[in-house]
Design an enzyme around this catalytic site. Structure first.
Site, PDB file in Angstrom:
ATOM      1  N   GLU A   1      17.514  59.843  88.674  1.00 46.18           N
ATOM      2  CA  GLU A   1      16.248  59.395  89.293  1.00 46.18           C
ATOM      3  C   GLU A   1      16.089  57.887  89.235  1.00 46.18           C
ATOM      4  OE1 GLU A   1      16.582  60.564  86.360  1.00 46.18           O
ATOM      5  OE2 GLU A   1      15.118  59.750  84.962  1.00 46.18           O
TER       6      GLU A   1
ATOM      7  N   CYS B   1      19.585  63.429  80.683  1.00 44.52           N
ATOM      8  CA  CYS B   1      19.598  62.652  79.441  1.00 44.52           C
ATOM      9  C   CYS B   1      19.236  63.534  78.250  1.00 44.52           C
ATOM     10  CB  CYS B   1      18.674  61.444  79.583  1.00 44.52           C
ATOM     11  SG  CYS B   1      18.842  60.253  78.248  1.00 44.52           S
TER      12      CYS B   1
ATOM     13  N   HIS C   1      20.662  58.808  84.310  1.00 40.90           N
ATOM     14  CA  HIS C   1      19.393  59.113  84.979  1.00 40.90           C
ATOM     15  C   HIS C   1      19.568  59.048  86.493  1.00 40.90           C
ATOM     16  CE1 HIS C   1      16.718  59.217  81.501  1.00 40.90           C
ATOM     17  NE2 HIS C   1      17.584  58.391  80.963  1.00 40.90           N
TER      18      HIS C   1
END
Lengths: 236, 200
Positions: B184, B80, B182
């Site tokens: 994650e 990001c 993202h």
């Protein structure tokens, strides 16, 4: 549109338990096993997990970081949190404990400083407001502390002030439809859609099933937060 | 294997650490520039305001060490904001622009959205001209309102499409692994991306 990715399970917590009330009153324990609910929702393919400590501000409690940490350890999608956020230190600690996005409500009573400050550090995509609203005669008004405190502030004005103060998103909850599972608050939804709102809005209150979800998502409303109907398996 | 994650303020270090933990990697947080060279791979995390992040990068002289790290062909993962900071410039608005790390040609600009809302806080499906790109047609989580306007439309980049607007989703070239989304926070799809970085 992937409809499941528009649904945000709303998990209200108190002392590590999953709870739910009706119209933000009469809170009952739904389960002591938060973990299995979270796992179920992630498997379902939802947009994010939203955790709300519904009594933190009301009883002036500090944030239950232990429970948040535990929840975070089971989540590999976005985790958002609302409840009892009083200071920028609280916010730092929330992000450190695995929260990705926060929503503030009661602490903005006097000014929007905390919203502004958090947004400048974490970016507006991680910082939003939670709105508890109810119509009184012909106007919608803002309430604080789980719908207990009437503010005399018009919701319309509050929404634009939130946007001006760098909120990146807002959850708008219908107090009268919360926990009732009798369908979305269509008057509130119409009110929201008649406004000029530039940031994404999440609607919450009364949703029963997928057709309610579809009906609620239009114009200003990008996603919905659901508690009761999900916890009691109305979506299966 | 040693992978470090750079701390320049901002939000999501703990969740990137958590995601790597689930694939058996323990990340170390890098606080000082001299520590960067101790790692085989580094991560530039996301979330946070660009201005704040760039200020800390400059203050700690991370910029010089990051450039050296990349010159030495070491793999770097940008997530990001960590992707956006790799560009030449960040344009917050007409009056506020500042230089970034200048590793990839282009600038970060506010998404031009007349028909949709900002910030983007949602899951989107990845598109790519390259049918073999493993990200293609998979869904990932995005949370941003600035996008990477790359000078060259590279075949290695992927994008998402919102009402005909194309927004760059990833850029992978040589030792650069840059993602606007993202990983994650993108469930199993995201873990796959992180696993690929781990296995380089």
């Amino acid at each position: 549109m992937n409809i499941k990715k528009k649904i945000i399970p709303r998990l209200e917590i108190k002392s590590g338990n999953l709870i739910k009330g009706i119209r933000m009153e009469g809170l009952r324990v739904v389960s002591k096993d938060l973990k299995s609910y979270i796992k179920k929702y992630i498997k379902m393919g939802v947009k994010e997990i939203f955790v709300e400590d519904i009594v933190a501000s009301l009883f002036n409690r500090s944030i239950d970081f232990e429970t948040i940490k535990l929840i975070s350890s089971h989540v590999n999608i976005p985790l958002s949190y609302a409840g009892g956020i009083k200071s920028i230190q609280d916010i730092h600690k929330l992000f450190k404990n695995g929260v990705d996005k926060i929503y503030i409500n009661s602490s903005l009573k006097n000014d929007f400083k905390l919203l502004n400050e958090a947004s400048n550090i974490y970016g507006s995509q991680s910082v939003g407001v939670l709105i508890q609203t109810r119509r009184i005669f012909n106007n919608w008004y803002i309430f604080f502390e789980s719908g207990r405190i009437f503010s005399n502030i018009k919701t319309k004005e509050w929404i634009s002030r939130s946007e001006l103060n760098e909120a990146g998103e807002m959850i708008i909850c219908s107090i009268m439809h919360d926990g009732t599972v009798n369908g979305p608050d269509l008057e509130l939804i119409k009110f929201i859609n008649d406004l000029d709102i530039k940031i994404p809005v999440i609607y919450s209150g009364g949703l029963r099933d997928l057709s309610d979800v579809k009906q609620s998502i239009k114009k200003n409303i990008n996603s919905v937060a659901i508690a009761h109907a999900l916890h009691f398996n109305k979506f299966e | 294997m040693k992978i470090g994650i750079l701390n320049y303020g901002g939000g999501n270090i703990s969740n990137i650490k958590k995601a790597f933990n689930t694939i058996g990697v323990s990340l170390s947080v890098i606080e000082k520039k001299k520590d960067i060279s101790k790692f085989e791979k580094i991560i530039l995390p996301g979330m946070g305001s660009a201005q704040h992040a760039m200020k800390i990068i400059k203050q700690n002289k991370f910029d010089i060490s990051i450039r050296d790290f990349i010159k030495n062909q070491n793999p770097i993962l940008g997530i990001c904001l960590g992707f956006q900071l790799m560009l030449n410039k960040y344009e917050v608005n007409k009056n506020l622009k500042f230089n970034c790390l200048s590793i990839v040609k282009g600038s970060a600009k506010k998404i031009n959205s007349e028909t949709f809302k900002l910030p983007l806080i949602d899951w989107y499906k990845i598109e790519s001209k390259n049918s073999k790109n493993y990200l293609k047609n998979k869904m990932f989580y995005f949370a941003h309102q600035y996008f990477c306007d790359l000078d060259k439309n590279d075949a290695n980049s992927t994008y998402i499409k919102i009402n005909q607007n194309k927004i760059v989703a990833s850029y992978v070239k040589k030792n650069l692994y840059l993602y606007q989304f993202h990983p994650e926070l993108s469930g199993d799809n995201g873990l796959m991306v992180l696993n690929n970085f781990k296995n380089l």
